[in-house]
Design a protein around this motif. Sequence first.
Motif, PDB file in Angstrom:
ATOM      1  N   THR A 355       0.983  -0.646   0.213  1.00  0.00           N
ATOM      2  CA  THR A 355      -0.177   0.116   0.125  1.00  0.00           C
ATOM      3  C   THR A 355       1.045   1.343  -0.006  1.00  0.00           C
ATOM      4  O   THR A 355       1.515   1.604   0.615  1.00  0.00           O
ATOM      5  CB  THR A 355      -0.959  -0.552   1.529  1.00  0.00           C
ATOM      6  N   ARG A 356       0.491   2.320  -0.448  1.00  0.00           N
ATOM      7  CA  ARG A 356       0.889   3.783  -0.493  1.00  0.00           C
ATOM      8  C   ARG A 356       0.353   4.564  -0.373  1.00  0.00           C
ATOM      9  O   ARG A 356      -0.676   4.663  -0.512  1.00  0.00           O
ATOM     10  CB  ARG A 356       1.867   3.918  -2.477  1.00  0.00           C
ATOM     11  N   ASP A 400       3.199   3.221  -7.492  1.00  0.00           N
ATOM     12  CA  ASP A 400       3.391   3.806  -6.572  1.00  0.00           C
ATOM     13  C   ASP A 400       3.419   4.999  -6.785  1.00  0.00           C
ATOM     14  O   ASP A 400       3.151   5.962  -8.503  1.00  0.00           O
ATOM     15  CB  ASP A 400       5.788   3.647  -6.915  1.00  0.00           C
ATOM     16  N   ILE A 401       3.396   5.674  -5.615  1.00  0.00           N
ATOM     17  CA  ILE A 401       3.554   7.471  -5.829  1.00  0.00           C
ATOM     18  C   ILE A 401       4.544   8.668  -6.163  1.00  0.00           C
ATOM     19  O   ILE A 401       5.325   8.800  -4.977  1.00  0.00           O
ATOM     20  CB  ILE A 401       2.376   7.984  -4.896  1.00  0.00           C
ATOM     21  N   TYR A 412       1.352  12.299 -10.172  1.00  0.00           N
ATOM     22  CA  TYR A 412       2.554  11.225 -11.322  1.00  0.00           C
ATOM     23  C   TYR A 412       2.697  10.246 -10.706  1.00  0.00           C
ATOM     24  O   TYR A 412       2.680  10.019  -9.508  1.00  0.00           O
ATOM     25  CB  TYR A 412       3.656  11.775 -11.131  1.00  0.00           C
ATOM     26  N   PHE A 413       2.267   9.001 -10.873  1.00  0.00           N
ATOM     27  CA  PHE A 413       2.041   7.344 -10.408  1.00  0.00           C
ATOM     28  C   PHE A 413       2.804   6.472 -11.808  1.00  0.00           C
ATOM     29  O   PHE A 413       2.672   6.825 -12.792  1.00  0.00           O
ATOM     30  CB  PHE A 413       1.338   7.498 -10.315  1.00  0.00           C
ATOM     31  N   THR A 414       3.200   5.505 -11.441  1.00  0.00           N
ATOM     32  CA  THR A 414       3.322   4.456 -11.646  1.00  0.00           C
ATOM     33  C   THR A 414       2.204   3.467 -11.425  1.00  0.00           C
ATOM     34  O   THR A 414       1.711   2.571 -10.751  1.00  0.00           O
ATOM     35  CB  THR A 414       4.718   4.004 -11.581  1.00  0.00           C
ATOM     36  N   ALA A 415       2.114   2.441 -12.859  1.00  0.00           N
ATOM     37  CA  ALA A 415       1.093   1.295 -12.806  1.00  0.00           C
ATOM     38  C   ALA A 415       1.495   0.639 -13.510  1.00  0.00           C
ATOM     39  O   ALA A 415       2.111   0.836 -14.766  1.00  0.00           O
ATOM     40  CB  ALA A 415      -0.310   2.201 -13.545  1.00  0.00           C
ATOM     41  N   ASP A 427       6.705  -1.358 -15.715  1.00  0.00           N
ATOM     42  CA  ASP A 427       5.424  -0.053 -14.590  1.00  0.00           C
ATOM     43  C   ASP A 427       5.686   1.189 -15.864  1.00  0.00           C
ATOM     44  O   ASP A 427       6.989   1.436 -16.430  1.00  0.00           O
ATOM     45  CB  ASP A 427       6.392   0.060 -13.638  1.00  0.00           C
ATOM     46  N   LEU A 428       4.967   1.872 -16.022  1.00  0.00           N
ATOM     47  CA  LEU A 428       5.105   3.225 -16.420  1.00  0.00           C
ATOM     48  C   LEU A 428       4.292   4.591 -15.802  1.00  0.00           C
ATOM     49  O   LEU A 428       3.742   4.305 -14.489  1.00  0.00           O
ATOM     50  CB  LEU A 428       3.711   2.541 -17.894  1.00  0.00           C
ATOM     51  N   LEU A 429       5.061   5.213 -16.652  1.00  0.00           N
ATOM     52  CA  LEU A 429       4.399   7.189 -15.505  1.00  0.00           C
ATOM     53  C   LEU A 429       3.233   7.407 -15.782  1.00  0.00           C
ATOM     54  O   LEU A 429       3.403   7.831 -17.922  1.00  0.00           O
ATOM     55  CB  LEU A 429       5.942   7.464 -15.496  1.00  0.00           C
TER      56      LEU A 429
END
Length: 758
Positions: A355-356, A400-401, A412-415, A427-429
Amino acid sequence: MIHLKPFVLLLFIFCISLNVLYSQRPSIPTDKDYQRAVSFDWDSIANQVYHLAVTPIWFDDNNGVAYHTLSRDGHQYYKISFIDHKRKPAFDNKKFSSAFKKHTGIDIHPANTELKNMKWKHLNEFTFELNGKQYEINVRNYKIKTLPSTTEIRDKGRSLSPDGKREAFIRNYNLILRDKTSQSEKALSQDGNPSYIYGSNYGWDQLMKGENTPPEPNLNIIWSPDGNKFLTQIMDSRRAQKMYMLNYTIDTLYRPELLSYFRGSPGDTTVVYYHYLIYDATTGQATKIDLPPVPHFMDDLAGYGLKWTTNGQYLYATYNHRGYQQKDVIRIDATTGRVETLFTDKSKTNIDYLTRFQYVDDAELAFITSEKTGWKQLYLINFETGQTHAVTQGEYVVKDIKAIDTKNQIVYFTASGKEIDFNPYYDLLYKVHFDGSSLQLLTPEKLHHDIIFSPDHRYFVDMMSAADYPTFSVLRRASDGKQVTVLGKADIENLLKKGWRYPEVFTATAQDGKTTLYGAMWKPTHFDMDKKYPIIDYTYTGPHMNVFPNTFRRGLYGLYNSAQALAELGFIVVQIDGMGTAGRSKAFHNVSYKNMGNNLLDHTLAIRQLAEQHPWIDGDRVGIFGHSAGGYDAAHALLAFNDTYKVAVSESADHDWRMEKAWWPEMYVGWPVDEYYHNHSNITMADQLKGNLLLIHGGIDENVNPSATFKFSEALIKAGKDFEMFIVPSMRHPVPKSYYPYIRNKRWKFFVRHLLEE
């Protein structure tokens, strides 16, 4: 015509078949093969690969960035101005060397010297550390000066207030506050004792030596920004039970040294507890926080710890309830100790370990991830109104944030898993507005992206790579993701000359018959497709992580830093993420909950599918190696999956979760403790062992106590099972570098003996 008797004919056919079988096997490794394997081990590879990563040093004035990299020509230093975005040498090496020698009398060359702790003020001035001293240089006129030492010998037993007016410390297990000007002291507590220590926490790897030794106090105080209050706790070990080990390796002792530590096991109530307090530094008055005593294995409040708001009026944190099926975001009134719950996440299994959470002080809001929809998404919590809304929605995983721009209300976050035909572990931004609008992909390449943002959120460094794509680093603009400067690409020429090849990514079908699994395999550099190679599973099925090598670095080294090295001895080495591991949907992850004894099921299916697809894989000769939770997997493979696995090396393993540290099993096996713990214990299942097993453990491993390995070995002996065990008396949980070659060779030779020689 010659007529053979049936027996002679059968014997002839058997001998021919045996000859064909052994001709297909890889050769038994020679000393030269072992030397080549060592040359592909992690520490050897590290010296043959350049520019694997970029660590940006953003200018203090936000107008540029610098970085250092190691190339085949030595250390290289570069800088980029955000005016023209051109990469240039950070300074002239000859002028730098001349200026440094003139100032210090020391002759150095930057290509042969790493300048440490570089901090750039602007395009032409930076500070650095060399030989323990701090320097400042202007690279326009090359004037250099020595800076006064800023390194303070911090007294860990004392905590100074932000304004420097007061200090707090522990004396005789009580908390004392001293006025730095008058030197007057005030006792903030009086009933402290060795089992009830004010102001102290208990260190995760803190050991007590000898019999009946109490823990040493560890001062733990968090001051409010204005220095008027501070947060601390009472360390309560009155009912806590210890775990024990014996250290046999001290040269000056001729009897073992007793070591003990506090470490709660699953279901334990006899653990160290923390009672949280807020002290008023002016009056010395203590305010109890309205929380129940917190078990020490959840001492950071199971997330991001209690932190002060800038105004000093509140503290905030995430707070896990025992069993990890509920996580709250809480705010604490620093005057009254009252706890307010602003957000609650619940699960029938567990709340994601990854969890972030990020609080934005100047906007009175926070971002948190949750799997409440079945996919890990991003939510915004308004601390003023207590309202929460989804910022992202969809069937993908927010990882991640990375940055929060409050001025423009953009996060901005990665997913991963959002884009069609992309590997779900890449992971992409992305960026999105606080209200969930204008979602935009900023890194469209079909690769994994490691991201580091500039402090002002205008730029970011993107290190894109894959297991079969060397790291390519660029500087990008945050507004639209446009590449503005190439920073470099990993140089693997030396490895390629040695015959090294990229690991091969593969897919398989999971136990449900439909889900796609991902893995990677490493072949010997001398691979011969006419041979049949044993396959070795490098495993770690701990549900809090995944092992698929989504970056070039992870593909280069492998899970245990030696995948290619082991392959060189005549094996196919694989890493597989089965259902139940992290990084996919909640349903995918939930497969392992109260089911970790079956975590290898998908591995067996994948290995079977690989053997069917590739005639050069011998599906009848399968080995497995794992460390820690992977060590449990390895031993468990010969108990529960011995129709697939034949040889196992189990290192530093948690063979029985009831003997483990509490948080990990309680999160994934469940709390309270039930029959599942017993039924899937390697110790309980010892009589089912079939195959060749090597157990390795450190004698003073306080993370995974060696007692479980001893207990497992005792159960194997009672069951009449043959196995080997190797105890490293002075080893803790990680394998120390000094012993690594010996332990590695022990493991390698075990696999060679039982998968190649027999």
